[in-house]
Write a protein that holds these residues in place. Structure first.
Motif, short mmCIF file in Angstrom:
data_model
loop_
_atom_site.label_atom_id
_atom_site.label_comp_id
_atom_site.label_asym_id
_atom_site.label_seq_id
_atom_site.Cartn_x
_atom_site.Cartn_y
_atom_site.Cartn_z
N THR A 151 4.36 -1.64 10.07
CA THR A 151 4.68 -3.04 10.32
C THR A 151 6.18 -3.28 10.15
O THR A 151 6.78 -2.82 9.17
N TYR A 152 6.77 -3.98 11.11
CA TYR A 152 8.15 -4.45 10.99
C TYR A 152 8.09 -5.95 10.72
O TYR A 152 7.50 -6.71 11.49
N LEU A 153 8.71 -6.38 9.62
CA LEU A 153 8.65 -7.77 9.19
C LEU A 153 10.05 -8.38 9.20
O LEU A 153 11.00 -7.77 8.69
N ARG A 154 10.15 -9.57 9.75
CA ARG A 154 11.44 -10.27 9.86
C ARG A 154 11.54 -11.35 8.79
O ARG A 154 10.78 -12.31 8.80
N LEU A 155 12.49 -11.19 7.87
CA LEU A 155 12.71 -12.14 6.79
C LEU A 155 14.18 -12.55 6.78
O LEU A 155 15.06 -11.68 6.69
N ASN A 156 14.43 -13.86 6.88
CA ASN A 156 15.80 -14.37 6.87
C ASN A 156 16.68 -13.66 7.90
O ASN A 156 17.82 -13.29 7.63
N ASN A 157 16.08 -13.43 9.05
CA ASN A 157 16.77 -12.80 10.19
C ASN A 157 17.14 -11.34 9.94
O ASN A 157 17.98 -10.78 10.65
N HIS A 158 16.52 -10.71 8.96
CA HIS A 158 16.67 -9.28 8.72
C HIS A 158 15.31 -8.62 8.91
O HIS A 158 14.27 -9.21 8.60
N TRP A 159 15.33 -7.38 9.40
CA TRP A 159 14.09 -6.66 9.66
C TRP A 159 13.82 -5.61 8.59
O TRP A 159 14.74 -4.91 8.14
N TYR A 160 12.54 -5.50 8.20
CA TYR A 160 12.12 -4.53 7.19
C TYR A 160 10.94 -3.72 7.73
O TYR A 160 10.02 -4.28 8.33
N LYS A 161 10.99 -2.43 7.49
CA LYS A 161 9.92 -1.53 7.91
C LYS A 161 8.97 -1.31 6.74
O LYS A 161 9.37 -0.84 5.67
N CYS A 162 7.70 -1.67 6.94
CA CYS A 162 6.68 -1.51 5.91
C CYS A 162 5.78 -0.34 6.30
O CYS A 162 4.93 -0.47 7.19
N ASP A 163 5.99 0.78 5.66
CA ASP A 163 5.28 2.01 5.98
C ASP A 163 4.54 2.48 4.74
O ASP A 163 5.13 3.11 3.85
N ASP A 164 3.26 2.12 4.65
CA ASP A 164 2.47 2.37 3.44
C ASP A 164 3.16 1.71 2.24
O ASP A 164 3.38 0.51 2.25
N ALA A 165 3.53 2.50 1.23
CA ALA A 165 4.14 1.92 0.03
C ALA A 165 5.66 1.81 0.13
O ALA A 165 6.30 1.31 -0.79
N TRP A 166 6.24 2.25 1.25
CA TRP A 166 7.70 2.26 1.39
C TRP A 166 8.16 1.10 2.27
O TRP A 166 7.66 0.90 3.39
N VAL A 167 9.11 0.34 1.76
CA VAL A 167 9.71 -0.77 2.50
C VAL A 167 11.21 -0.54 2.59
O VAL A 167 11.89 -0.44 1.56
N THR A 168 11.71 -0.42 3.81
CA THR A 168 13.13 -0.17 4.03
C THR A 168 13.68 -1.13 5.07
O THR A 168 12.96 -1.57 5.97
N ARG A 169 14.96 -1.44 4.94
CA ARG A 169 15.60 -2.33 5.91
C ARG A 169 16.02 -1.53 7.14
O ARG A 169 16.53 -0.41 7.01
N VAL A 170 15.81 -2.11 8.33
CA VAL A 170 16.13 -1.41 9.58
C VAL A 170 16.94 -2.33 10.48
O VAL A 170 16.99 -3.55 10.28
N GLU A 171 17.57 -1.73 11.49
CA GLU A 171 18.35 -2.50 12.45
C GLU A 171 17.44 -3.11 13.51
O GLU A 171 16.32 -2.64 13.75
N GLU A 172 17.93 -4.15 14.15
CA GLU A 172 17.17 -4.85 15.18
C GLU A 172 16.80 -3.92 16.33
O GLU A 172 15.71 -4.00 16.89
N ARG A 173 17.72 -3.02 16.68
CA ARG A 173 17.46 -2.11 17.81
C ARG A 173 16.28 -1.19 17.53
O ARG A 173 15.59 -0.75 18.46
N THR A 174 16.03 -0.89 16.25
CA THR A 174 14.87 -0.07 15.89
C THR A 174 13.58 -0.79 16.23
O THR A 174 12.62 -0.18 16.74
N VAL A 175 13.54 -2.08 15.98
CA VAL A 175 12.35 -2.87 16.28
C VAL A 175 12.16 -3.00 17.79
O VAL A 175 11.05 -2.86 18.31
#
Length: 219
Positions: free
Chosen positions: A169-193
């Motif tokens: 899951t990619y989640l958008r919070l405050n105009n920033h994107w985060y990758k939720c992969d099982d227990a790992w949550v990392t910030r990613v660039e818009e182009r990745t989404v």
């Protein structure tokens, strides 16, 4: 609102689906070249709301003329909700080849989405002009109290085969994107989404999204 969408015919398919011409809408651009394997969310929605002529054995019986008449069937959205979820059917079946496969082709989707063209009221106006029909005037559900402008806030992707795989899951919070992969949550660039293989897309009313951003909370 949860809508399942077929991938449009805008990609080469091993099961024999043709390519379209160039199409631009809502900031999406896709090419209809012979090697194109790119679909767009807008064409998926256009296909969902496209009028279909019913077969001869599906003709409607007319009470006025007392016989069956040729008819059209068309899907449309009567009223817009706060949140819209689009499920992309990433599979196809062939009764001729007796096989099923997952469709891995890219789907272009806008971050800002205008749903006005797919509303029942818009489709009726495009077909009959500005005439007001009795059912539309007397039915409060036919008029949406919400705007047709939506903003994306989550994307679910699927990797693997038709039978099994992995969801991210990619989640958008405050105009920033985060990758939720099982227990790992990392910030990613818009182009990745944008380049991800979208399986489910979640949109929220644009005004609600920006209000949540102002408060610094999730949608």
């Amino acid at each position: 609102m949860d809508i399942s969408l077929d991938l449009d015919a805008g990609y080469n398919s091993s099961l024999g689906i043709a390519n379209p011409k160039l199409h631009v809408r809502n900031g999406e651009r896709s090419s209809g070249g012979m090697n194109s394997k790119v679909s767009t969310l807008m064409r998926c929605l256009e296909r969902f709301t496209r009028a279909e002529r019913l077969d001869a054995d599906q003709k409607f019986f007319c009470e006025r003329c007392k016989e069956r008449q040729e008819s059209l069937k068309q899907m449309s959205i009567r009223r817009l909700p706060l949140v819209s979820c689009f499920h992309i059917k990433r599979f196809e079946h062939s009764s001729v080849k007796k096989m099923s496969r997952k469709v891995d082709h890219c789907l272009q989707f806008p971050f800002s989405l205008d749903m006005a063209p797919y509303l029942s009221s818009s489709i009726l106006r495009s077909r009959f002009g500005n005439r007001i029909f009795p059912s539309e005037a007397s039915d409060p559900d036919s008029v949406s109290e919400f705007s047709s402008e939506f903003e994306i806030f989550a994307v679910i992707t699927h990797s693997g085969k038709l039978e099994a795989g992995h969801y991210v899951t990619y989640l958008r919070l405050n105009n920033h994107w985060y990758k939720c992969d099982d227990a790992w949550v990392t910030r990613v660039e818009e182009r990745t989404v944008r380049s991800s293989q979208a399986y489910m897309l979640f949109y929220v009313q644009k005004t609600l999204y920006y209000k949540a951003c102002e408060r610094g909370t999730a949608v």
